[in-house]
Design a protein around this motif. Structure first.
Motif, mmCIF file in Angstrom:
data_model
loop_
_atom_site.group_PDB
_atom_site.id
_atom_site.type_symbol
_atom_site.label_atom_id
_atom_site.label_comp_id
_atom_site.label_asym_id
_atom_site.label_seq_id
_atom_site.Cartn_x
_atom_site.Cartn_y
_atom_site.Cartn_z
ATOM 1 N N SER A 37 9.920 4.296 10.107
ATOM 2 C CA SER A 37 10.074 3.272 11.140
ATOM 3 C C SER A 37 8.827 2.397 11.211
ATOM 4 C CB SER A 37 10.338 3.926 12.500
ATOM 5 O OG SER A 37 11.565 4.614 12.510
ATOM 6 N N SER A 38 7.662 3.050 11.167
ATOM 7 C CA SER A 38 6.399 2.315 11.196
ATOM 8 C C SER A 38 6.231 1.468 9.931
ATOM 9 C CB SER A 38 5.237 3.307 11.330
ATOM 10 O OG SER A 38 3.998 2.646 11.281
ATOM 11 N N LEU A 39 6.653 2.020 8.787
ATOM 12 C CA LEU A 39 6.536 1.302 7.518
ATOM 13 C C LEU A 39 7.387 0.032 7.526
ATOM 14 C CD1 LEU A 39 5.696 1.090 4.519
ATOM 15 C CD2 LEU A 39 7.669 2.542 3.979
ATOM 16 N N GLY A 65 0.807 -1.213 0.000
ATOM 17 C CA GLY A 65 0.000 0.000 0.000
ATOM 18 C C GLY A 65 0.843 1.266 0.000
ATOM 19 N N SER A 66 2.004 1.236 0.651
ATOM 20 C CA SER A 66 2.879 2.414 0.719
ATOM 21 C C SER A 66 4.072 2.245 -0.219
ATOM 22 C CB SER A 66 3.359 2.618 2.162
ATOM 23 O OG SER A 66 2.282 2.792 3.053
ATOM 24 N N TRP A 67 3.804 1.774 -1.431
ATOM 25 C CA TRP A 67 4.890 1.466 -2.360
ATOM 26 C C TRP A 67 5.723 2.701 -2.725
ATOM 27 C CZ3 TRP A 67 5.274 3.688 -7.200
ATOM 28 C CH2 TRP A 67 4.127 4.340 -7.696
ATOM 29 N N GLU A 68 5.089 3.877 -2.768
ATOM 30 C CA GLU A 68 5.843 5.076 -3.124
ATOM 31 C C GLU A 68 6.901 5.389 -2.071
ATOM 32 O OE1 GLU A 68 2.420 7.635 -3.670
ATOM 33 O OE2 GLU A 68 2.922 7.825 -5.795
ATOM 34 N N SER A 69 6.557 5.225 -0.801
ATOM 35 C CA SER A 69 7.521 5.470 0.264
ATOM 36 C C SER A 69 8.662 4.461 0.209
ATOM 37 C CB SER A 69 6.833 5.400 1.635
ATOM 38 O OG SER A 69 5.858 6.416 1.758
ATOM 39 N N ILE A 70 8.334 3.193 -0.107
ATOM 40 C CA ILE A 70 9.379 2.171 -0.232
ATOM 41 C C ILE A 70 10.315 2.522 -1.376
ATOM 42 C CG2 ILE A 70 9.839 -0.267 -0.712
ATOM 43 C CD1 ILE A 70 7.076 -0.886 0.511
ATOM 44 N N LEU A 71 9.747 2.926 -2.513
ATOM 45 C CA LEU A 71 10.562 3.271 -3.678
ATOM 46 C C LEU A 71 11.469 4.461 -3.381
ATOM 47 C CD1 LEU A 71 11.327 2.957 -6.665
ATOM 48 C CD2 LEU A 71 9.363 4.423 -7.226
ATOM 49 N N VAL A 72 10.917 5.496 -2.768
ATOM 50 C CA VAL A 72 11.714 6.681 -2.444
ATOM 51 C C VAL A 72 12.859 6.311 -1.504
ATOM 52 C CG1 VAL A 72 11.691 8.887 -1.223
ATOM 53 C CG2 VAL A 72 9.894 8.362 -2.880
ATOM 54 N N PHE A 73 12.556 5.531 -0.476
ATOM 55 C CA PHE A 73 13.581 5.103 0.474
ATOM 56 C C PHE A 73 14.676 4.321 -0.257
ATOM 57 C CE2 PHE A 73 14.007 3.167 5.037
ATOM 58 C CZ PHE A 73 15.316 3.638 5.103
ATOM 59 N N ALA A 74 14.270 3.374 -1.115
ATOM 60 C CA ALA A 74 15.232 2.547 -1.847
ATOM 61 C C ALA A 74 16.096 3.388 -2.781
ATOM 62 C CB ALA A 74 14.505 1.462 -2.625
ATOM 63 N N MET A 75 15.511 4.362 -3.459
ATOM 64 C CA MET A 75 16.282 5.209 -4.373
ATOM 65 C C MET A 75 17.375 5.969 -3.647
ATOM 66 S SD MET A 75 13.830 6.777 -7.364
ATOM 67 C CE MET A 75 12.703 7.654 -6.278
ATOM 68 N N PHE A 76 17.041 6.513 -2.477
ATOM 69 C CA PHE A 76 18.042 7.300 -1.764
ATOM 70 C C PHE A 76 19.000 6.418 -0.962
ATOM 71 C CE2 PHE A 76 14.634 10.606 -2.268
ATOM 72 C CZ PHE A 76 15.301 11.249 -3.294
ATOM 73 N N ARG A 77 18.617 5.161 -0.689
ATOM 74 C CA ARG A 77 19.592 4.205 -0.181
ATOM 75 C C ARG A 77 20.640 3.954 -1.256
ATOM 76 N NH1 ARG A 77 21.437 3.174 4.010
ATOM 77 N NH2 ARG A 77 21.763 0.954 3.712
ATOM 78 N N ASP A 115 3.725 11.201 -3.834
ATOM 79 C CA ASP A 115 3.244 11.558 -2.506
ATOM 80 C C ASP A 115 3.702 10.502 -1.517
ATOM 81 O OD1 ASP A 115 1.966 12.682 -0.385
ATOM 82 O OD2 ASP A 115 -0.017 11.931 -0.919
ATOM 83 N N ALA A 116 4.889 10.711 -0.950
ATOM 84 C CA ALA A 116 5.461 9.727 -0.037
ATOM 85 C C ALA A 116 5.657 10.342 1.345
ATOM 86 C CB ALA A 116 6.800 9.230 -0.584
ATOM 87 N N ARG A 160 4.373 -8.634 7.319
ATOM 88 C CA ARG A 160 3.602 -9.137 6.169
ATOM 89 C C ARG A 160 4.533 -9.874 5.211
ATOM 90 N NH1 ARG A 160 1.323 -3.823 3.847
ATOM 91 N NH2 ARG A 160 0.427 -5.235 2.320
ATOM 92 N N ARG A 161 5.170 -10.922 5.719
ATOM 93 C CA ARG A 161 6.112 -11.696 4.893
ATOM 94 C C ARG A 161 5.410 -12.290 3.677
ATOM 95 N NH1 ARG A 161 11.283 -12.244 3.094
ATOM 96 N NH2 ARG A 161 11.604 -14.349 2.316
ATOM 97 N N GLU A 162 4.129 -12.618 3.801
ATOM 98 C CA GLU A 162 3.413 -13.173 2.651
ATOM 99 C C GLU A 162 3.384 -12.183 1.497
ATOM 100 O OE1 GLU A 162 2.183 -12.867 5.667
ATOM 101 O OE2 GLU A 162 2.044 -14.918 6.462
ATOM 102 N N THR A 163 3.185 -10.905 1.814
ATOM 103 C CA THR A 163 3.195 -9.877 0.766
ATOM 104 C C THR A 163 4.579 -9.774 0.143
ATOM 105 O OG1 THR A 163 1.503 -8.618 1.949
ATOM 106 C CG2 THR A 163 2.739 -7.443 0.254
ATOM 107 N N THR A 164 5.600 -9.835 0.979
ATOM 108 C CA THR A 164 6.969 -9.775 0.463
ATOM 109 C C THR A 164 7.265 -10.985 -0.414
ATOM 110 O OG1 THR A 164 7.765 -8.482 2.351
ATOM 111 C CG2 THR A 164 9.402 -9.740 1.129
#
Length: 459
Positions: free
Chosen positions: A135-137, A90-102, A126-127, A144-148
């Motif tokens: 931290s919450s994400l 659901g929060s894929w944009e935040s994951i993508l932004v975090f990964a890009m700057f990692r 909109d992240a 949710r390992r099943e989603t992963t």
């Protein structure tokens, strides 16, 4: 670009003048050390104002803004499959932004918002990337390992050859239950978990990961990982420390194919062909422009193949003779120099086995990226769930890295540029907001050349 004297007089230490359409703009800049290039790298911090003959016109923040644009735009354009797969979250944009700057900056959790706010990606995505939100994400992802699993399974196809390999990831938090002491490859005894990575050789990219407590023996985790991933056929390419009769028996019992290098002291190796008579070798093939000799012998554990690379032999001989006791060592080891021996159950010919063995270097490069470029080999996550989320973000960063790597490979550019070279140069391309209108800044020459070679159209 020639800056006129009337504009140059406003340039001070820590500033830079940029010309856009015949106008001159002043920016605050600083240097940051780039460990990969072993030199300083210029970073644009803020826009100061437009230089005129009358002085510097300092606009309100609402009128003009400067945002990084080129690198993040390129990452998103080169990784549509990864982005689409991320939408299971659901929060894929935040994951993508975090990964890009990692990937771009090895950004710790607390700095992601700064990079997001200073990038044009904040205008189009909109992240919520505040430290508290991230931290919450991470913890939510970990629960949710099943989603992963659903996400990861999109990156491996059943029937394709995959490499399985392991690396040690240190965890400094006392609350990570899976983090127990274990030895890493440098024989450091540190608290940590072991990361298992499946690598798709056919498509040259990482395909799956799983982490286990650091104390668990490597080989005992392989079958469970394959079951979880759904992969029915896999090839283990080990290192010299992996071989033992017990390990080979374990792999055989579960029909896992293997190519395992042997230590040069192994009793399974017959060095007789190396004593000057090349007729004792079965044959040779050309690899990267040089001959590699080979000879095979069957054992009850598998086929042992002995390779001799003359170029490697000469290099090792020179290095050995330069040592203080080189002559004595040479007499003892002369027939083992330049050799590589493996044990395998594959029915492929000797050249195919050798090429697969050399592919291990690509897997090791993935680990080097994971550890050194995105600095993911140490984690301070507070519990197992957060650690799982941390691995997911870094795995996505690794996927983004290999999308760029494969694009460079397909265009024959890997000998000139690394993925990080590309990102550094493209990050120098900015978007400028002038009176509520976004425009692309002028493109530095080297950035423009790289963009053209990649077929990247920047607007």
């Amino acid at each position: 670009m020639v800056i006129p004297d009337w504009a140059l007089k406003y340039k001070e230490k820590g500033t830079q003048i940029t010309e856009i359409n015949g106008r001159y703009y002043l920016y605050r800049v600083k240097s940051r050390w780039n460990p990969e290039k072993h030199r300083a790298q210029k970073i644009t911090e803020a826009y100061i104002g437009r230089i005129t003959r009358e002085g510097i016109k300092r606009p309100d923040d609402a009128e003009i803004a400067v945002r990084e644009f080129g690198a993040t735009d390129f990452i998103m354009k080169s990784s549509p499959y990864v982005i689409d797969a991320l939408k299971v979250y659901g929060s894929w944009e935040s994951i993508l932004v975090f990964a890009m700057f990692r990937l771009m900056h090895a950004s710790p959790l607390k700095s992601v918002k700064f990079y997001y706010d200073t990038s044009y990606v904040s205008e189009i995505m909109d992240a919520d990337v505040s430290p508290k939100a991230l931290s919450s994400l991470l913890r939510d992802i970990g629960m949710r390992r099943e989603t992963t699993q659903s996400f990861l399974k999109r990156f491996l196809k059943d029937g394709e050859v995959a490499i399985i390999d392991l690396t040690h990831v240190f965890s400094m938090s006392e609350n990570v239950i899976s983090s127990v002491p274990g030895y890493d490859r440098n024989q450091e005894y540190l608290p940590g978990v072991r990361l298992i990575l499946l690598f798709d050789l056919d498509r040259m990219k990482p395909g799956y990961y799983r982490f286990v407590p650091g104390s668990i023996s490597d080989v005992s985790t392989i079958r469970v990982t394959l079951m979880e991933s759904g992969i029915k056929r896999a090839l283990l390419i080990g290192d010299k420390g992996f071989y033992s009769e017990a390990n080979i028996d374990y792999l055989k019992s579960y029909n896992i194919s293997y190519i395992v290098p042997l230590k040069r002291s192994s009793s399974l190796i017959d060095y007789e062909p190396c004593k000057g008579d090349r007729r004792k070798f079965t044959g040779y093939f050309m690899f990267e422009g040089r001959p590699v000799w080979y000879r095979s012998a069957d054992t009850d554990r598998g086929r042992v193949i002995l390779y001799l690379d003359e170029s490697l032999r000469l290099e090792e001989e020179r290095d050995m003779l330069l040592r203080e006791n080189g002559k004595e060592l040479f007499k003892e080891k002369q027939f083992t120099l330049g050799t590589i021996a493996v044990i395998t159950d594959l029915k492929k010919d000797e050249r195919e086995v050798y090429e697969l063995l050399k592919q291990r270097a690509n897997v090791e490069q993935a680990f080097d990226t994971f550890k050194n470029i995105i600095n993911a080999d140490r984690s301070y996550m507070r519990d197992d769930y957060s650690l799982e989320g941390w691995f997911l973000v870094n795995f996505v960063a690794l996927l983004l890295y290999y999308e760029i790597y494969n694009l460079l490979r397909d265009r024959g550019l890997l000998s000139k540029y690394s993925p990080m070279d590309v990102l550094v140069h493209l990050s120098r391309i900015h978007k400028l907001k002038v009176k509520n209108r976004w425009i692309t800044s002028e493109i530095p020459k080297k950035s423009r050349v790289i963009a053209e070679k990649l077929g990247l159209h920047i607007t």
